[in-house]
Structure formats: structure tokens, C-alpha cells
Design a protein around this motif. Structure first.
Motif, PDB file in Angstrom:
ATOM      1  N   GLN A 238      15.405  56.989 -46.483  1.00 39.28           N
ATOM      2  CA  GLN A 238      16.181  56.974 -45.249  1.00 39.28           C
ATOM      3  C   GLN A 238      15.286  57.493 -44.125  1.00 39.28           C
ATOM      4  O   GLN A 238      14.925  58.662 -44.087  1.00 39.28           O
ATOM      5  CB  GLN A 238      17.436  57.850 -45.374  1.00 39.28           C
ATOM      6  N   ASP A 239      14.890  56.552 -43.219  1.00 39.24           N
ATOM      7  CA  ASP A 239      13.997  56.964 -42.127  1.00 39.24           C
ATOM      8  C   ASP A 239      14.599  56.715 -40.760  1.00 39.24           C
ATOM      9  O   ASP A 239      13.901  56.764 -39.744  1.00 39.24           O
ATOM     10  CB  ASP A 239      12.657  56.233 -42.230  1.00 39.24           C
ATOM     11  N   GLY A 240      15.900  56.409 -40.727  1.00 38.93           N
ATOM     12  CA  GLY A 240      16.568  56.261 -39.443  1.00 38.93           C
ATOM     13  C   GLY A 240      16.375  54.925 -38.776  1.00 38.93           C
ATOM     14  O   GLY A 240      16.799  54.753 -37.624  1.00 38.93           O
ATOM     15  N   THR A 241      15.738  53.972 -39.460  1.00 39.37           N
ATOM     16  CA  THR A 241      15.542  52.655 -38.852  1.00 39.37           C
ATOM     17  C   THR A 241      16.885  51.948 -38.742  1.00 39.37           C
ATOM     18  O   THR A 241      17.619  51.856 -39.722  1.00 39.37           O
ATOM     19  CB  THR A 241      14.595  51.810 -39.711  1.00 39.37           C
ATOM     20  N   PRO A 242      17.233  51.434 -37.561  1.00 35.60           N
ATOM     21  CA  PRO A 242      18.517  50.729 -37.417  1.00 35.60           C
ATOM     22  C   PRO A 242      18.566  49.497 -38.331  1.00 35.60           C
ATOM     23  O   PRO A 242      17.574  48.803 -38.523  1.00 35.60           O
ATOM     24  CB  PRO A 242      18.549  50.327 -35.936  1.00 35.60           C
ATOM     25  N   ILE A 243      19.740  49.230 -38.883  1.00 42.53           N
ATOM     26  CA  ILE A 243      19.904  48.135 -39.831  1.00 42.53           C
ATOM     27  C   ILE A 243      19.535  46.796 -39.197  1.00 42.53           C
ATOM     28  O   ILE A 243      18.911  45.940 -39.821  1.00 42.53           O
ATOM     29  CB  ILE A 243      21.352  48.110 -40.358  1.00 42.53           C
ATOM     30  N   HIS A 244      19.907  46.608 -37.906  1.00 45.44           N
ATOM     31  CA  HIS A 244      19.682  45.312 -37.289  1.00 45.44           C
ATOM     32  C   HIS A 244      18.206  45.038 -37.034  1.00 45.44           C
ATOM     33  O   HIS A 244      17.828  43.916 -36.713  1.00 45.44           O
ATOM     34  CB  HIS A 244      20.478  45.198 -35.972  1.00 45.44           C
ATOM     35  N   GLU A 245      17.384  46.092 -37.172  1.00 47.52           N
ATOM     36  CA  GLU A 245      15.954  45.889 -36.992  1.00 47.52           C
ATOM     37  C   GLU A 245      15.222  45.682 -38.316  1.00 47.52           C
ATOM     38  O   GLU A 245      14.009  45.458 -38.328  1.00 47.52           O
ATOM     39  CB  GLU A 245      15.342  47.089 -36.247  1.00 47.52           C
ATOM     40  N   LEU A 246      15.932  45.759 -39.419  1.00 48.86           N
ATOM     41  CA  LEU A 246      15.320  45.552 -40.732  1.00 48.86           C
ATOM     42  C   LEU A 246      15.328  44.061 -41.076  1.00 48.86           C
ATOM     43  O   LEU A 246      16.318  43.365 -40.854  1.00 48.86           O
ATOM     44  CB  LEU A 246      16.085  46.323 -41.813  1.00 48.86           C
ATOM     45  N   SER A 247      14.214  43.579 -41.634  1.00 51.69           N
ATOM     46  CA  SER A 247      14.138  42.179 -42.073  1.00 51.69           C
ATOM     47  C   SER A 247      14.362  42.057 -43.570  1.00 51.69           C
ATOM     48  O   SER A 247      14.293  40.971 -44.121  1.00 51.69           O
ATOM     49  CB  SER A 247      12.769  41.575 -41.718  1.00 51.69           C
ATOM     50  N   LEU A 248      14.582  43.162 -44.257  1.00 48.39           N
ATOM     51  CA  LEU A 248      14.794  43.133 -45.699  1.00 48.39           C
ATOM     52  C   LEU A 248      16.213  42.686 -46.016  1.00 48.39           C
ATOM     53  O   LEU A 248      17.141  42.926 -45.242  1.00 48.39           O
ATOM     54  CB  LEU A 248      14.542  44.513 -46.301  1.00 48.39           C
ATOM     55  N   ILE A 249      16.365  42.028 -47.170  1.00 41.29           N
ATOM     56  CA  ILE A 249      17.700  41.626 -47.601  1.00 41.29           C
ATOM     57  C   ILE A 249      18.177  42.596 -48.670  1.00 41.29           C
ATOM     58  O   ILE A 249      17.386  43.224 -49.374  1.00 41.29           O
ATOM     59  CB  ILE A 249      17.706  40.188 -48.159  1.00 41.29           C
ATOM     60  N   ALA A 250      19.477  42.675 -48.779  1.00 39.57           N
ATOM     61  CA  ALA A 250      20.050  43.559 -49.796  1.00 39.57           C
ATOM     62  C   ALA A 250      19.828  42.961 -51.182  1.00 39.57           C
ATOM     63  O   ALA A 250      19.885  41.755 -51.370  1.00 39.57           O
ATOM     64  CB  ALA A 250      21.531  43.762 -49.528  1.00 39.57           C
ATOM     65  N   PHE A 251      19.557  43.837 -52.161  1.00 34.15           N
ATOM     66  CA  PHE A 251      19.341  43.399 -53.536  1.00 34.15           C
ATOM     67  C   PHE A 251      20.677  42.931 -54.102  1.00 34.15           C
ATOM     68  O   PHE A 251      21.616  43.722 -54.214  1.00 34.15           O
ATOM     69  CB  PHE A 251      18.779  44.566 -54.332  1.00 34.15           C
ATOM     70  N   PRO A 252      20.815  41.615 -54.497  1.00 37.99           N
ATOM     71  CA  PRO A 252      22.117  41.096 -54.956  1.00 37.99           C
ATOM     72  C   PRO A 252      22.406  41.511 -56.397  1.00 37.99           C
ATOM     73  O   PRO A 252      22.428  40.678 -57.310  1.00 37.99           O
ATOM     74  CB  PRO A 252      21.947  39.582 -54.817  1.00 37.99           C
ATOM     75  N   THR A 253      22.657  42.780 -56.602  1.00 37.22           N
ATOM     76  CA  THR A 253      22.795  43.305 -57.960  1.00 37.22           C
ATOM     77  C   THR A 253      23.977  42.694 -58.699  1.00 37.22           C
ATOM     78  O   THR A 253      23.861  42.294 -59.863  1.00 37.22           O
ATOM     79  CB  THR A 253      22.948  44.834 -57.916  1.00 37.22           C
ATOM     80  N   ARG A 254      25.114  42.598 -58.074  1.00 39.57           N
ATOM     81  CA  ARG A 254      26.292  42.090 -58.770  1.00 39.57           C
ATOM     82  C   ARG A 254      26.106  40.619 -59.150  1.00 39.57           C
ATOM     83  O   ARG A 254      26.446  40.214 -60.273  1.00 39.57           O
ATOM     84  CB  ARG A 254      27.537  42.264 -57.895  1.00 39.57           C
ATOM     85  N   GLU A 255      25.574  39.835 -58.241  1.00 36.59           N
ATOM     86  CA  GLU A 255      25.396  38.417 -58.520  1.00 36.59           C
ATOM     87  C   GLU A 255      24.405  38.192 -59.660  1.00 36.59           C
ATOM     88  O   GLU A 255      24.625  37.353 -60.529  1.00 36.59           O
ATOM     89  CB  GLU A 255      24.914  37.693 -57.264  1.00 36.59           C
ATOM     90  N   LEU A 256      23.304  38.986 -59.671  1.00 36.17           N
ATOM     91  CA  LEU A 256      22.258  38.772 -60.670  1.00 36.17           C
ATOM     92  C   LEU A 256      22.599  39.384 -62.017  1.00 36.17           C
ATOM     93  O   LEU A 256      22.307  38.794 -63.065  1.00 36.17           O
ATOM     94  CB  LEU A 256      20.930  39.341 -60.172  1.00 36.17           C
ATOM     95  N   PHE A 257      23.172  40.546 -62.030  1.00 30.42           N
ATOM     96  CA  PHE A 257      23.332  41.293 -63.281  1.00 30.42           C
ATOM     97  C   PHE A 257      24.762  41.312 -63.817  1.00 30.42           C
ATOM     98  O   PHE A 257      25.028  41.977 -64.813  1.00 30.42           O
ATOM     99  CB  PHE A 257      22.831  42.727 -63.094  1.00 30.42           C
ATOM    100  N   GLU A 258      25.640  40.559 -63.175  1.00 28.97           N
ATOM    101  CA  GLU A 258      26.993  40.462 -63.703  1.00 28.97           C
ATOM    102  C   GLU A 258      27.462  39.008 -63.732  1.00 28.97           C
ATOM    103  O   GLU A 258      27.892  38.507 -64.777  1.00 28.97           O
ATOM    104  CB  GLU A 258      27.968  41.294 -62.858  1.00 28.97           C
ATOM    105  N   ILE A 259      27.334  38.330 -62.616  1.00 27.57           N
ATOM    106  CA  ILE A 259      27.878  36.972 -62.535  1.00 27.57           C
ATOM    107  C   ILE A 259      26.936  35.956 -63.179  1.00 27.57           C
ATOM    108  O   ILE A 259      27.359  35.109 -63.974  1.00 27.57           O
ATOM    109  CB  ILE A 259      28.147  36.608 -61.060  1.00 27.57           C
ATOM    110  N   LYS A 260      25.631  36.017 -62.862  1.00 24.80           N
ATOM    111  CA  LYS A 260      24.691  34.970 -63.278  1.00 24.80           C
ATOM    112  C   LYS A 260      23.655  35.434 -64.299  1.00 24.80           C
ATOM    113  O   LYS A 260      22.701  34.717 -64.575  1.00 24.80           O
ATOM    114  CB  LYS A 260      23.957  34.413 -62.061  1.00 24.80           C
ATOM    115  N   LEU A 261      23.851  36.587 -64.892  1.00 26.70           N
ATOM    116  CA  LEU A 261      22.838  37.114 -65.816  1.00 26.70           C
ATOM    117  C   LEU A 261      22.609  36.173 -67.000  1.00 26.70           C
ATOM    118  O   LEU A 261      21.457  35.928 -67.401  1.00 26.70           O
ATOM    119  CB  LEU A 261      23.259  38.503 -66.310  1.00 26.70           C
TER     120      LEU A 261
END
Length: 723
Positions: free
Chosen positions: A329-352
Motif C-alpha cells: 500500500q503506497d497511496g497510489t490512486p486506483i484510477h492511476e493504476l494500469s494493473l488489473i485485479a487478479f481474477p481469483t474466483r473465475e480461475l480457481f473456482e469457476i474455470k479451474l
């Protein structure tokens, strides 16, 4: 006329001069006769005698030695003859016909040719009696050919087709050609034919086979049951309308060949059930291999995994690298981040379950994957999935994945120590027999080309570059294929439930990819490792496989435990069993081969495992029809002036008595211009060929005879003139 006697002339003067002299003598004779001169006739006779002497006639008598004619007996002993006792009847009839031919030994040379199938490739070509006959005729002059007798069931597959231009059926074959058909004319036979079958199919996706059951004795609208087995396991069959094409769906369950067995029950009174079965092989392939690669953090080895998986066009790669864990956590505003959220539920529950392989590359607990998702991975592996762990220093710490539910199925337990010094990866004794690590390029005992020069490594000294970090672990399950520093486990493989897991206790394999100290076989090792995890049949370490390659059955047994000349039992399509001793290839494999003579299903077992192999053509021509039918040969026999006869003894009867009676046609020698066959007899041409061994020559006008004749004629002429 005396055979061999001819009159030849060897004139003392050219024929032109003799003609001129003859004309002059004839003119004088005519003038003398016209003038009434006495003695003209005698002078004419004298001139004729002199001209005959000048023509020098001789009698030539050839000394001739008769040559035997050639009779060819072609006996059909192909597999279709093994039906309903026909092979024994064929041999008995052929023996009797040969004995009868031998009665003409003074004028007939008998050549007996037997047609058999020596390989399964011959079964696809069918019965080729005419080719055998043509081969025998190649060194037999036509003037010596007396005739040929074919002893067969009539199912001959190389009978010449009529010439489109002339309609000639014989196509250059001399006659007569006779055929003795062995077997009952009205016998019927049920047949199963595979009309269409794919050579490959997608794993877990149904493929369609099209089959047809033919039965001349079936009633209109009758059906027959077609049973199905896949790799020896019975499947749901179908009822097929006789004479109509029926579709059957089969689903390959694994990669590699799947053996499909089809059969229809034997009908009472049927000739033989041998063509009621069909065996074929469908090669199972995966449409796309889906791989999930999760990198715990960026590091030099990350690209090695990505490049390997992306280089395979059949692999769909989903790759995530955790660049920003939740604790950062470095205080960078979310709208300035180009990273995508890790789709944990989709990968490890729905489509595993859609992934064929999951790879954790230097992953450690960082709050990204909750415990419930890690439990899903455990279930995924136990139900047939594949997991590869390439661990880094974090595996030895408190946030190691070993300290989750995944830890209970990992083959190596971390001790908490990280070794950071140079070492050369070594292949263990078990690893030298395992298909993942056996015979790796540059490995123990393997030749490696380096800058154009061949370098042969010693058994204990691979020609590989060093690594510089290893996570110390204790092997508690599975197989240790490679070791590193202090002979500690470096690569471990294990089976968990229906699935598989691999653990690489170092993150420095990328040094091989970069060519450090000439690098190593990282691409081949990782490729084998990934495909073993995904259950590639060629990489099974405890396995028995059989494959029909042309006219050979190739058997390969692989085991991690050394064996001394292991023996397998091979069962052929006809139920005969043979033992085959295998020889070692030095890398955990044992191989052997047997020649194949029959089309069908071969079963190979070592007592624990069984392998199946389908050999030969799908619908062999030899077994397409089994009834004794004279129709295929009838046009050729008729075109060559031969005749047809049938020999059909009852099953179980005394064959010797049957062939000695009137059941077989009689044999006759006939002149070349006479008919050569009838309803109950076969004729053989009497050609009377010969060779000239000498010549006797005698002059018809010897000198003494000419002198005496001339003096006598002159005396008579003078006396006549004196009067």
C-alpha cells in the motif's frame, strides 16, 4: 510324310544360270520334237538329269528329342480357405489332382504352386492366384503349355478385367485354365463392414463410425446387434438393420491410440464368424491444452516458463504475475493504476477444471488466494488435474504453500534452509529409467554436439551448466528423478489420487536457457515434465504398449525397476499364444517385435498390464467374402477354353475316399485343335514340342547315279538315231 524329313537344294550354279540352261534345253527339246528328230525325248531326259544334278538336291532328316509339356497346378491356401474345413479338402483334392497328372510323367512336367499369405499386408491384397500363374508362365514357352488347374474357393481377387477396346478377358494368358472350386455353393455368411471410420478424434469428444451388416440369409427388415468395446471395456452397442449403414458414436478418453472392437453375433449355419468382427484404432488428440501459470513475483526465470509454453501452438496459456500484492500500500490512486485485479474466483473456482495444468512459479502466500481456493486445487489434482511447483526461497519461509492444504500432497517438505552455491544437477538411478529424465541431451551417457564437436558425458558427469540456488527439502513421497547440492532432491514427481504433481526445488533453470556454462536441456526437460503431468502416453514410467507397424508387432515395456529379459505373452486374433522376450534399451525400456501374419486384434500382457493393438487393413479383401463362388473365375475360364468343376465333400467325411471317387474331374490329353474341357473332365493340350539333337543329310543325285543315268540315256539316244 516322314516327320523331320525335308528336301533341300544347294545348287552348283546360281539359280539364274540354271534357269537359263533349263530354258535353252526346253527350247531345243521343243524344236527337236516339232521337227520329228529321233531321240529328242531321250535328249530331253538327259538335259533334265544334268539340271537336277546341278541343283544338287539333298534329303535332310532331323534327329528329334520330344520335350515334355508343362501343366501348372495352383493351390489356394489363403486364410479364406480355413473356413468350414475347406483347407483340408483343398489339400486333399490338390494331392489327388497332382497324382493324376503324374500318370503322364513321360510327356508332362507338373509344377505345383501354393499360394499362402505370409504377412497381414497380403490380406489387404486378397487372393492373387493369377499373379502366381503369370509368374510361372514367365519362364514357360507357350508352345509347351498344356494347361493350368486352379484349386480354390473361387474368391480370387486379381482376375483380369476385360480389355475396354477388344473385350479380351484372358489378357494374354494362354489356355486352357481350369478351376476346381472347393466348398458348398449355397453356403451363406454374415459379414460386418466398417464403411467409414476417422483416424483420430478429440479426447472426450464423440466420433462417428459408420458400419454395415450384410447377411444373404436374413429376412427383410431383420436387424443384428453390433457390440462395441473401447480399449477392452464394453460400451453400449446398437441394433443395425441388415444391409443398411448404421452410425455408432465412440468417445476417446485419452491421448494416443484407442482400440475399438466391433462384433455381431454368429448366425446358426453361418460359414464362419471370422468376418463378424472388426478392429480399428482411433488416435485421441487434445484440441487445445489449457495451462494456467501463476508467477508469485517477477524474476529472471519467469520468461523461461512463458517462452516454453507459448512456443507450443497447441497450448492456450493464461499467465498472471503478481506485481502488487495486497500488503503493498503506497497511496497510489486506483484510477492511476494500469494493473488489473487478479481474477481469483473465475480461475480457481469457476474455470479451474478447464485447465490441463496449473503451474505455481515462485508463488508464496500473500493473501491473494484464500484457503478455499487452495482446497479447490487439492480437489482438482485428486480428480485428475496436474500441478507443477517451481519453488523459490519463499518456499522455505513461513509463507510457503507447503503450510497450506497443498502441503499434504507435495512430495517434498522444506527444511527451512536455502543452499546458495554452485552445483551441477544430477540424474538419479531412478531418473535414468524415467521417461522424463532418461537420455536428456548432455545427460549421463548421452552424446552432446557442442560447437560442432561431439562430447560424450560419463555416466555420473552430465555436460550441463551449474545452478546456484536450491531449496533444501526432504523427499517424503513420489520419485526423486534429479538431485542437486549435497545430493538433495531437486526434481520430484508423484501421483495424487487421479492426478499428478511435480516439484522443482530450484528457480535457477533459467541459467540453462541463458546458455550459462553452455546451458542445458531446459526446453526438453520442461516439455517432458509438462506432458508427463498431462498424462502423455509416451511418457508413462510404468507402461506396456503394443503397436502394429506394417508386418511387425512392436512391444515396448517400461518400468522403473530393473528386469532381466522380461517376457510378455502375445495372443493373436485366432487365440494362439506366443511368448516374446524383450531386450533392454538401457533407459528403463524393454522392446521386442514379432512378425504378423493375421489381421485383427492382438493382446499383449506381462501379467499385470495388458496392451491392445489393431493390425492390418480395416476391411481386408481376403475376408470380404467367404462363400465358395465360381463366378469370379468363370469369365477367365471360359475365355481360355477351360472348364469349371466343384468339389464339396461333407464336413467330417473321409476326404481320401471322396477324392478317389467320381467327385473330382478326370484328366485327358487332347490335341491342340480339340476342345479342352467338359462337364466332368479337364483337358490338357498335347503340343508335341521337341528339340533337334542332330541332322542326317543324303544327296539325292550322287555322281555315280548321274554318270550311269547319262550314259544310259546317251546310249539309248544314239541307238534311236542309228535306226
Amino acid at each position: 510324310m516322314i516327320d523331320g524329313l525335308t528336301i533341300v537344294f544347294d545348287p552348283l550354279l546360281p539359280w539364274g544360270a540354271l534357269g537359263a540352261l533349263g530354258a535353252a534345253a526346253f527350247a531345243l527339246f521343243v524344236l527337236g520334237a516339232a521337227a520329228g528328230a529321233p531321240g529328242s525325248a531321250l535328249r530331253g531326259l538327259l538335259s533334265a538329269a544334268i539340271l537336277a544334278a546341278l541343283a544338287n538336291p539333298s534329303a535332310v532328316q532331323e534327329q528329334r528329342q520330344p520335350i515334355k509339356d508343362v501343366a501348372i497346378l495352383v493351390v489356394d491356401e489363403t486364410p479364406s480357405q480355413e473356413t468350414a474345413g475347406r483347407l483340408e479338402a483343398t489339400r486333399a483334392a490338390a494331392d489327388e489332382m497332382e497324382a493324376r497328372l503324374r500318370r503322364y510323367d513321360d510327356s508332362l512336367e507338373v509344377r505345383r504352386l501354393t499360394v499362402r499369405h505370409g504377412s497381414i499386408a497380403d490380406g489387404a491384397k486378397g487372393t492373387r492366384l493369377i499373379a502366381t500363374l503369370r509368374g510361372a508362365l514367365a519362364d514357360t514357352p507357350t508352345r509347351r503349355f498344356a494347361g493350368a488347374i486352379l484349386v480354390t474357393d473361387g474368391q480370387v481377387h486379381d482376375v483380369p478385367q476385360p480389355d475396354p477396346a477388344t473385350g479380351d478377358v484372358a489378357r494374354g494368358l494362354p489356355g486352357p485354365i481350369h478351376a476346381l472350386i472347393v466348398g458348398e455353393e449355397e453356403a451363406s455368411d454374415r459379414r460386418l463392414t466398417v464403411v467409414e471410420a476417422p483416424g483420430y478424434g478429440l479426447v472426450d469428444e464423440p466420433v462417428t463410425l459408420r458400419v454395415r451388416v450384410d447377411d444373404p440369409a436374413a429376412a427383410p427388415g431383420e436387424t443384428a446387434r453390433v457390440t462395441l468395446a473401447l480399449d477392452g471395456a464394453p460400451q453400449r452397442g446398437v441394433r443395425a438393420p441388415i444391409g443398411q449403414t448404421t452410425e455408432i458414436r465412440v468417445t476417446p478418453t485419452h491421448r494416443g491410440p484407442s482400440i475399438v472392437e466391433l462384433a455381431t453375433p454368429e448366425r446358426p449355419g453361418e460359414l464362419s464368424p471370422v468376418n463378424n468382427r472388426a478392429v480399428l484404432s482411433i488416435n485421441g488428440v487434445r484440441d487445445r491444452l489449457r495451462v494456467l501459470l501463476v508467477s508469485g513475483q517477477p524474476h529472471p526465470g519467469e520468461r523461461t516458463w512463458r517462452n516454453l509454453l507459448k512456443s507450443d501452438p497447441s497450448v492456450d496459456l493464461v499467465h498472471f504475475t503478481i506485481l502488487r500484492p495486497p500488503e503493498k500500500q503506497d497511496g497510489t490512486p486506483i484510477h492511476e493504476l494500469s494493473l488489473i485485479a487478479f481474477p481469483t474466483r473465475e480461475l480457481f473456482e469457476i474455470k479451474l477444471d478447464e485447465f490441463d495444468l496449473v503451474v505455481f512459479d515462485r508463488y508464496r502466500r500473500r493473501g491473494v488466494l484464500p484457503a478455499i481456493y487452495l482446497n479447490n486445487i487439492v480437489r482438482y489434482v485428486e480428480e485428475g488435474g496436474a500441478l507443477l511447483q517451481a519453488v523459490g526461497p519463499g518456499f522455505a519461509g513461513p509463507y510457503s504453500l507447503f503450510r497450506t492444504d497443498l502441503g499434504r500432497m507435495m512430495p517434498g517438505a522444506p527444511t527451512g534452509a536455502v543452499i546458495e552455491r554452485g552445483f551441477t544437477p544430477q540424474v538419479t538411478d531412478r531418473g535414468r529409467r524415467h521417461p522424463v529424465t532418461a537420455n536428456l541431451p548432455g545427460g549421463p551417457g548421452v552424446t552432446l554436439n557442442r560447437d560442432g564437436a561431439a562430447v560424450t558425458a560419463r555416466r555420473s558427469d552430465p555436460v550441463w551448466g551449474r545452478w546456484f540456488r536450491q531449496i533444501e527439502t526432504d523427499a517424503r513421497a513420489g520419485e526423486t528423478l534429479m538431485t542437486g547440492a549435497e545430493d538433495l532432491p531437486l526434481l520430484l514427481l508423484d501421483r495424487v489420487g487421479e492426478g499428478r504433481i511435480a516439484q522443482m526445488n530450484s528457480d535457477h533453470i533459467w541459467l540453462w536457457a541463458r546458455g550459462f556454462e553452455d546451458g542445458g536441456p531446459q526446453a526438453e526437460l520442461l516439455r517432458r515434465l509438462a506432458h508427463w503431468l498431462m498424462k502423455e502416453p509416451e511418457l508413462e514410467e510404468e507402461d506396456l504398449r503394443a503397436r502394429a507397424d506394417g508386418d511387425r508387432l512392436e512391444v515396448r515395456l517400461r518400468s522403473l525397476d530393473p528386469m532381466v529379459e522380461p517376457t510378455v505373452q502375445v495372443t493373436g486374433p485366432d487365440g494362439t499364444m506366443r511368448n516374446l522376450t524383450l531386450s533392454s534399451d538401457g533407459a528403463g525400456g524393454y522392446t521386442g517385435a514379432l512378425p504378423l501374419e493375421r489381421t485383427g486384434l492382438y493382446s499383449v500382457t506381462d501379467g499385470e498390464r495388458t496392451a491392445l493393438a489393431a493390425a492390418g487393413a480395416l476391411n481386408p479383401l481376403e475376408m470380404a467374402a467367404l462363400s465358395a463362388d465360381a463366378r469370379p473365375l468363370a469369365p477367365l475360364v471360359d475365355a481360355t477354353g477351360g472348364s469349371l468343376a466343384r468339389f464339396a465333400p461333407a464336413q467330417g467325411s473321409d476326404l481320401q475316399a471322396a477324392v478317389a471317387g467320381p467327385a473330382l474331374p478326370t484328366l485327358r490329353r487332347v490335341d491342340a485343335d480339340r476342345p479342352a474341357g467338359g462337364a466332368d473332365w479337364f483337358g490338357l493340350r498335347e503340343n508335341r514340342d521337341y528339340v533337334v539333337t542332330g541332322v542326317a543329310t543324303a544327296s539325292l543325285m550322287p555322281g555315280w547315279l548321274l554318270l550311269a543315268s547319262a550314259l544310259a540315256l546317251m546310249a539309248f539316244a544314239w541307238r534311236r538315231e542309228a535306226k
